[in-house]
Design a protein around this motif. Structure first.
Motif, short mmCIF file in Angstrom:
data_model
loop_
_atom_site.label_atom_id
_atom_site.label_comp_id
_atom_site.label_asym_id
_atom_site.label_seq_id
_atom_site.Cartn_x
_atom_site.Cartn_y
_atom_site.Cartn_z
N LEU A 74 7.65 -23.88 -24.44
CA LEU A 74 6.86 -25.05 -24.84
C LEU A 74 5.40 -24.71 -24.67
CD1 LEU A 74 8.94 -27.80 -23.07
CD2 LEU A 74 8.71 -27.47 -25.52
N SER A 75 4.63 -25.08 -25.68
CA SER A 75 3.23 -24.74 -25.59
C SER A 75 2.48 -25.74 -24.69
CB SER A 75 2.61 -24.73 -26.99
OG SER A 75 2.76 -26.01 -27.56
N PHE A 76 3.01 -26.96 -24.65
CA PHE A 76 2.28 -27.95 -23.85
C PHE A 76 3.26 -28.90 -23.17
CE2 PHE A 76 0.47 -32.20 -23.54
CZ PHE A 76 -0.56 -31.94 -22.66
N VAL A 77 3.10 -29.10 -21.90
CA VAL A 77 3.89 -30.10 -21.18
C VAL A 77 2.91 -31.04 -20.46
CG1 VAL A 77 5.54 -30.54 -19.35
CG2 VAL A 77 5.82 -28.57 -20.83
N ARG A 78 3.10 -32.28 -20.72
CA ARG A 78 2.22 -33.27 -20.06
C ARG A 78 2.50 -33.25 -18.57
NH1 ARG A 78 -0.16 -38.25 -21.70
NH2 ARG A 78 0.71 -38.18 -23.78
N THR A 79 1.47 -33.19 -17.74
CA THR A 79 1.69 -33.13 -16.30
C THR A 79 1.56 -34.49 -15.63
OG1 THR A 79 -0.63 -32.56 -16.05
CG2 THR A 79 0.98 -30.74 -16.03
N GLU A 80 0.83 -35.42 -16.22
CA GLU A 80 0.81 -36.77 -15.60
C GLU A 80 1.19 -37.82 -16.64
OE1 GLU A 80 -3.40 -36.23 -17.04
OE2 GLU A 80 -2.05 -35.04 -15.82
N MET A 81 1.65 -38.95 -16.08
CA MET A 81 2.09 -40.03 -16.96
C MET A 81 0.89 -40.69 -17.63
SD MET A 81 5.31 -40.32 -17.14
CE MET A 81 5.55 -41.97 -17.79
N GLU A 82 1.11 -41.09 -18.84
CA GLU A 82 0.09 -41.88 -19.54
C GLU A 82 0.01 -43.26 -18.90
OE1 GLU A 82 -1.99 -42.57 -23.54
OE2 GLU A 82 -1.04 -40.76 -22.80
#
Lengths: 338, 437
Positions: B3-11
C-alpha cells in the motif's frame, strides 16, 4: 321479678323520652353554649369574616338568643349546615335551633316535625332588570328572556306568576347563581329572578350596581324564620319570645344605647314589662327577668340588627320593605308583652 | 505489492447535518413533518398565543393590595380609564390563610404546619428505601402526633391510643412464646392480641387518660372538628385515607385471593358493596342517616365519619388494583416460593407482594390522587372543604362577586399536590423497573 324489671325499664324509657323532648333549655344551660344551626355562607345572613368570626343577620339572632340564656353573646357554637342536612341535624339534636334562611312551609312544619316559631325575614322572589331597559314593574315584562335556576321553586313560581298575569316569557335555564349572574351581566337574558335577598347581593356585586333595578313586585312568599324541634313547647316559647322582644323593642324605640336608661327610669309600663323591670315575664319563660334588657344592650333591637347586617347602609342594601314594623307599612308585628 | 498510503490517525467526525440535530430538526420532525401537521401546528400555536395574550395580563396585572372587590375596581378605574379590569388577587392576599389552614387562629398555625412537616418526614422512609430505617420511628410516631396537633386537647388520649398497640404487640409476643409449637399458635397469638388491644381501647384507655389529664393537664388548645376547614381538612382526610387504606387494601386483596371460604366471601362482599355505591351516597349515609339511627343528641363527629368512609372506599378500590397486580405475577413465582418451603406469610412478603405492588403502583397512586380530590365531596354534608371555604368567602360582602381568582387559586393548590404525587409515582416506577415487563 322479671316483669317488674321490664316495667321499670319501660317507665324509665318513656320518662327519658319525654325528658329529652322537654329539656332543651335545661340542656343548653347545662352545656353552657347554644348550638345554633346556620348556613355555610349566605351573603348578609351568615358568613365568616377574615378572622373566622361569624357575621350576619341570622348570626345576630343566635347571639341574641345566647344573651337571653347566658347573658353572653359569644356562648354560641355555630353549626354550619347544608340545606341537605339541616332538618336532620335539628331532629337529631345537633342543633338546638335553626336560623338558616329556611322558608316556613306546611310540609316542613308538619311533615318534617319542626316548629317554626316566627319570621325574622320576609323574603320573596323578585325580578332584576338592567336600568336601561326602562321597566318599572314586573307586569311590563311580557315576552322577556328570563335567567332562571333549574330545579328550584323559583322556576315554578316564575311560571305561575307569568301565567297568572297572562304574560309570555322565554326561560334561559342556568345551573346556579354564578352562571346566572354572568349570563345576565353580558345581556343573554333581560331578567334575572331569584329570592329578593339573594338578588340584592347579586346586584351589589356588579361593578356598577346602579345600572340595575330590582322591581317592586314579588312572585312568591318566602317567610324565613327560626325552627325548633317538635315536642318542646318551653324551648319554642323561649325562641319565639326572644324574637318578639327584639321586634317589640324596636316598636317602643328601645335601642342598645337607651335600654339601660329606660330600665332605670322605669316610667313607661309597656317598656318596663319588656325590660323586666316589672311583670316577671322572663322568669315565666325560664330565663332571667332582664333577658331582653341584656339582649338589646348587647345585640340591639330588630331594626338595629337589620340596619347593621343587611340594611340600606350596608353594601347589600336591602330595604326594610315587608320587614318594616306594622306601624311603618311593613308586617313585622310582635304580640304584646303582658 | 504494498500500500502506498495508510492513514495513521482517524479523521475528525463531521458534525451531523444541521437538518437532523438541534431545535430545527426537532421542529421539523415533530411540528412540520407534513402539510396537515404544519397546518395543525400553526393553528395550535395561534390558539396558544391567543390564550396567553388573554390570560397573562389578567394574571400578572392583577391587584394584590385592596380591602374589597370594590376597592380593586376603584384601583382599576384609576389605572385604566378605558375600563379594563384584571384579577383582584387581593382576595387571596386577604384570605389565603383561611383557604390553607381553615379556622385555626393565627397563633395556632404552627400546628398544621408542624403536622405537615412531620408527614413529609415520615413519608421519606416509606417512599425512598435508601434512608436510615430509624426514620420509620418518626413515621409511626406521626400516626399519633398528627391527630394530637390537629385536634389538640391533652396529650393523654393520643398516648393511650398508642399504648394500645404496645399492649397488643406485647400480648402477641407472650402468647406466641407460650403456645410455640402448637399448630394454632399464630391464630391464638393474633386473636389474643387483637382482643387485648380492643379491651384496652374500649374499656381502659378512656378512664386512664381522663384521670391522667386531670392530674397532669399537659396539652395544647383543643380544636373542634367543625372548625377544621380548607386544605387543612382536605389534607387531613386525604392523608388518613391514603395511609390507612393501603394496609387494609392489601389485606382485602389477599383475602379475596384466599382459599378460606369465609375470608374470601367477606372480602369480596365488602369490596363489591363499597364499589357498588357512589362515595357521595356513603358520605351522606354516614353523616345524615347515622344521626337518625343513633340516640338523640349523639353527636356523630362528621369529620371522623367521613375519614372512616373515605378510607374504606379507597381501600376497596385499591384492593382491586392490587388483586390485578397479584394476578399478573406469573404462577411460577408462587410455585417457586412453595418449592423453597416458604409458608404463606413469608411467600407473600418476600416474593409475591413486592412484585404485585410494583405492577400496581400506577393504579394505586392514581387512586390516591383521586381520593385527595374527592375530599371536596364532603361539602355535601360539611361545608368547610376548600370549595366550601370559597363559598364562605364569597358570602362576605367585601368579596361578593369574586369567582375566578378564588377557584383558580384553589385549583392551583390542588394541582401542585396531585402533580407531585404523579411525579413521585413515575420516579418510583422507574426505580423499581427491573425489566420484567
Amino acid at each position: 321479678m322479671k316483669r317488674s324489671i321490664f316495667a321499670c325499664a319501660a317507665v324509665a324509657l318513656t320518662m327519658t323520652g319525654g325528658a329529652l323532648a322537654a329539656q332543651t333549655l335545661d340542656a343548653v344551660k347545662e352545656r353552657g353554649e347554644l348550638n345554633c344551626g346556620i348556613t355555610e355562607g349566605t351573603l348578609g345572613f351568615s358568613a365568616r369574616d377574615a378572622n373566622g368570626v361569624h357575621q350576619g343577620f341570622d348570626v345576630e339572632f343566635c347571639r341574641a338568643l345566647a344573651v337571653a340564656i347566658f347573658n353572653d353573646a359569644d356562648a354560641v357554637n355555630y353549626v354550619e349546615l347544608s340545606s341537605a342536612n339541616r332538618f336532620t341535624a335539628l331532629t337529631a339534636g345537633n342543633a338546638d335551633v335553626l336560623y338558616r334562611t329556611t322558608t316556613w312551609t306546611l310540609t316542613r312544619d308538619v311533615d318534617l316535625k319542626t316548629n317554626f316559631v316566627g319570621v325574622n325575614y320576609y323574603d320573596g322572589q323578585a325580578f332584576m332588570v338592567p336600568a336601561e331597559l326602562g321597566v318599572s314593574s314586573a307586569l311590563e315584562l311580557d315576552g322577556a328572556t328570563v335567567c332562571i335556576e333549574v330545579g328550584t321553586t323559583t322556576e315554578l313560581n316564575l311560571a305561575d306568576y307569568f301565567r297568572a298575569n297572562g304574560m309570555e316569557y322565554q326561560p334561559l335555564p342556568v345551573g346556579g347563581t354564578t352562571e346566572a349572574k354572568a349570563l345576565f351581566e353580558e345581556g343573554a337574558c333581560d331578567v334575572y329572578t331569584t329570592d329578593g335577598s339573594a338578588l340584592a347581593g347579586v346586584k351589589a356585586s356588579f361593578p356598577d350596581p346602579s345600572a340595575y333595578v330590582i322591581l317592586p313586585e314579588v312572585a312568591s312568599k318566602e317567610p324565613l324564620g327560626p325552627a325548633v324541634r317538635h315536642g318542646d313547647e318551653q324551648w319554642a316559647d323561649v325562641v319565639r319570645w326572644v324574637q318578639n322582644a327584639l321586634i317589640e323593642a324596636e316598636e317602643y324605640d328601645i335601642t342598645s344605647e337607651n335600654a339601660a336608661q329606660l330600665a332605670e327610669s322605669g316610667s313607661i309600663p309597656a317598656v318596663n314589662r319588656i325590660l323586666g323591670v316589672e311583670g316577671g315575664l322572663g322568669e315565666m319563660l325560664g330565663l332571667e327577668n332582664d333577658f331582653a334588657l341584656n339582649m338589646i344592650t348587647k345585640v340591639g333591637n330588630y331594626g338595629e340588627i337589620f340596619a347593621r347586617t343587611i340594611g340600606e347602609s350596608t353594601p347589600i342594601g336591602l330595604p326594610r320593605g315587608l320587614n318594616a314594623l306594622y306601624t311603618e307599612g311593613g308586617i313585622q308585628y310582635a304580640p304584646p308583652f303582658r | 505489492m504494498s500500500l502506498s498510503f495508510v492513514r495513521t490517525e482517524m479523521e475528525e467526525p463531521q458534525p451531523a447535518p444541521s437538518s437532523t440535530v438541534g431545535i430545527v430538526a426537532w421542529a421539523r420532525t415533530n411540528l412540520f413533518s407534513s402539510i396537515p401537521n404544519t397546518i395543525l401546528t400553526i393553528i395550535a400555536l395561534y390558539l396558544l398565543v391567543r390564550l396567553a395574550v388573554g390570560i397573562f395580563p389578567w394574571i400578572f396585572l392583577g391587584v394584590w393590595d385592596a380591602g374589597s372587590l370594590s376597592e380593586c375596581r376603584e384601583i382599576f378605574a384609576e389605572l385604566y380609564p378605558d375600563g379594563r379590569e384584571y384579577a383582584c388577587w387581593a382576595v387571596i392576599a386577604d384570605r389565603w390563610d383561611q383557604i390553607i389552614f381553615g379556622y385555626y387562629s393565627a397563633d395556632q398555625y404552627w400546628r398544621p404546619i408542624l403536622g405537615w412537616i412531620l408527614i413529609g418526614v415520615s413519608a421519606v422512609p416509606v417512599l425512598y428505601p435508601n434512608t436510615p430505617r430509624s426514620l420509620l420511628y418518626v413515621t409511626v410516631a406521626t400516626a399519633f402526633v398528627y391527630p394530637f396537633l390537629v385536634w389538640g386537647g391533652t396529650i393523654w388520649p393520643y398516648l393511650m391510643a398508642a399504648v394500645g398497640f404496645g399492649v397488643g404487640y406485647g400480648v402477641y409476643r407472650i402468647l406466641a412464646a407460650v403456645t410455640a409449637g402448637n399448630a394454632f399458635s399464630s391464630v391464638i397469638a393474633v386473636s389474643g392480641s387483637v382482643i387485648a388491644a380492643a379491651v384496652w381501647w374500649i374499656g381502659l384507655s378512656g378512664p386512664i387518660s381522663g384521670a391522667l389529664a386531670e392530674a397532669m393537664p399537659w396539652g395544647i388548645e383543643a380544636f373542634r372538628s367543625r372548625d377544621l376547614a380548607g386544605f387543612a381538612l382536605a389534607i387531613t382526610i386525604g392523608v388518613v385515607a391514603i395511609a390507612a387504606s393501603l394496609p387494609l387494601a392489601i389485606a382485602l386483596a389477599l383475602g379475596r385471593q384466599s382459599n378460606m371460604l369465609i375470608v374470601n366471601k367477606l372480602s369480596t362482599g365488602f369490596i363489591e358493596m363499597i364499589r357498588g355505591v357512589p362515595l357521595i351516597t356513603l358520605i351522606f349515609v354516614a353523616v345524615v342517616l347515622l344521626q337518625y339511627f343513633l340516640p338523640s343528641g349523639t353527636d356523630v363527629d362528621p369529620i371522623l365519619a367521613i375519614m372512616i368512609l373515605v378510607t374504606l372506599f379507597t381501600a376497596a378500590y385499591i384492593a382491586e388494583v392490587i388483586r390485578a397486580g397479584l394476578a399478573a405475577v406469573p404462577k411460577g413465582q408462587y410455585e417457586a416460593a412453595d418449592s423453597l418451603g416458604l409458608n404463606y406469610g413469608l411467600a407473600q412478603r418476600l416474593i409475591i407482594l413486592p412484585q404485585a405492588l410494583k405492577i400496581a403502583i400506577p393504579g394505586i397512586v392514581s387512586n390516591f390522587i383521586s381520593v385527595f380530590k374527592d375530599t371536596v365531596l364532603v361539602s355535601i354534608v360539611f361545608p368547610n372543604d376548600p370549595l366550601g371555604i370559597a363559598d364562605t368567602i364569597r358570602a362576605d360582602s367585601n368579596w361578593n362577586g369574586i369567582v375566578w381568582e378564588l377557584y383558580g387559586f384553589i385549583a392551583l393548590v390542588f394541582f401542585l399536590f396531585c402533580f407531585a404525587m404523579s411525579r413521585y409515582s413515575l420516579s418510583l416506577e422507574k426505580r423499581l423497573q427491573t425489566g420484567h415487563r
